[in-house]
Design an enzyme around this catalytic site. Structure first.
Site, PDB file in Angstrom:
ATOM      1  N   VAL A   8     117.659  88.135  15.294  1.00  0.00           N
ATOM      2  CA  VAL A   8     118.984  88.206  15.913  1.00  0.00           C
ATOM      3  C   VAL A   8     119.947  88.773  14.882  1.00  0.00           C
ATOM      4  O   VAL A   8     119.751  88.617  13.674  1.00  0.00           O
ATOM      5  CB  VAL A   8     119.480  86.830  16.412  1.00  0.00           C
ATOM      6  CG1 VAL A   8     118.689  86.379  17.625  1.00  0.00           C
ATOM      7  CG2 VAL A   8     119.418  85.789  15.306  1.00  0.00           C
ATOM      8  N   SER A   9     121.004  89.437  15.359  1.00  0.00           N
ATOM      9  CA  SER A   9     121.893  90.183  14.468  1.00  0.00           C
ATOM     10  C   SER A   9     122.948  89.329  13.781  1.00  0.00           C
ATOM     11  O   SER A   9     123.475  89.717  12.742  1.00  0.00           O
ATOM     12  CB  SER A   9     122.588  91.311  15.246  1.00  0.00           C
ATOM     13  OG  SER A   9     121.629  92.199  15.775  1.00  0.00           O
ATOM     14  N   THR A  10     123.293  88.183  14.356  1.00  0.00           N
ATOM     15  CA  THR A  10     124.334  87.343  13.758  1.00  0.00           C
ATOM     16  C   THR A  10     123.826  85.922  13.591  1.00  0.00           C
ATOM     17  O   THR A  10     122.878  85.490  14.261  1.00  0.00           O
ATOM     18  CB  THR A  10     125.605  87.317  14.629  1.00  0.00           C
ATOM     19  OG1 THR A  10     125.317  86.630  15.859  1.00  0.00           O
ATOM     20  CG2 THR A  10     126.088  88.724  14.950  1.00  0.00           C
TER      21      THR A  10
END
Length: 202
Positions: A8-10
């Site tokens: 996931v990016s964050t």
């Protein structure tokens, strides 16, 4: 062995959905990267997952965009897995290189990536040819010769010309003049002035 990879990016995003999907596919080990963008080259979780894959193993991801930064990068990764005898499965896109349909789709993606590379190369060559036809200089800005550097110094020191004007007179970028004068200063043991006149706001 079946190895899963999730990303996931964050930090705020949750990996639970991906991890649950990977477990449902029978993944025995799952490696993750949290808070890491797909465009980031440094992905420790992915590196660990790839290191665990021996011939005959399978790498499973929830979606293709969890794995590759771009289509060319994705194809490079999948090519490497194929050479190592590792199968690949993307759950959402139903791509599984252990079956004929999955291999066909993989080859289609490879052809698409090659087509994209060819287009970029063709546009680059066309742009360079057009620039050359217009008389534009290609490559890095040329360096000043020793004589030109001395001339530039005289323009600045004796005639109080601003650096952009000196650069224009010599047909180079302002930073090229700055670098040439800095070299002169070093060669003169610091006897030349450190700060040279420049136009206000430049």
């Amino acid at each position: 062995m079946i190895v899963g990879y999730a990303r996931v990016s964050t930090e705020e995003q949750n990996l639970d959905l991906q991890v649950a999907a990977l477990r449902a596919q029978g993944c025995q080990r799952i490696y993750t990267d949290q808070g890491i963008s797909g465009s980031c080259r440094d992905r420790p979780g992915l590196d660990e997952a790839l290191a665990q894959l021996a011939p005959g193993a399978k790498l499973v991801v929830w979606k293709l965009d969890r794995l590759g930064r771009s289509v060319p990068h994705l194809i490079t990764l999948l090519d490497d897995l194929a050479r190592r005898g590792v199968r690949f499965h993307s759950v959402t896109e139903h791509i599984d290189t252990s079956c004929s349909g999955g291999r066909l789709l993989f080859h289609f993606l490879s052809a698409l990536a090659e087509y994209e590379r060819s287009l970029i190369s063709e546009r680059t060559r066309a742009g360079m040819a057009a620039a050359k036809a217009r008389g534009a200089a290609l490559g890095r800005p040329r360096r000043l010769s020793a004589e030109q550097a001395v001339t530039a110094l005289q323009m600045v020191d004796a005639r109080h010309m601003a650096l952009p004007e000196v650069a224009h007179q010599l047909g180079v970028h302002r930073r090229t003049v700055e670098r040439a004068l800095s070299r002169l200063r070093r060669e003169e043991g610091g006897r030349l002035p450190l700060f040279l006149p420049t136009a206000v706001g430049v």
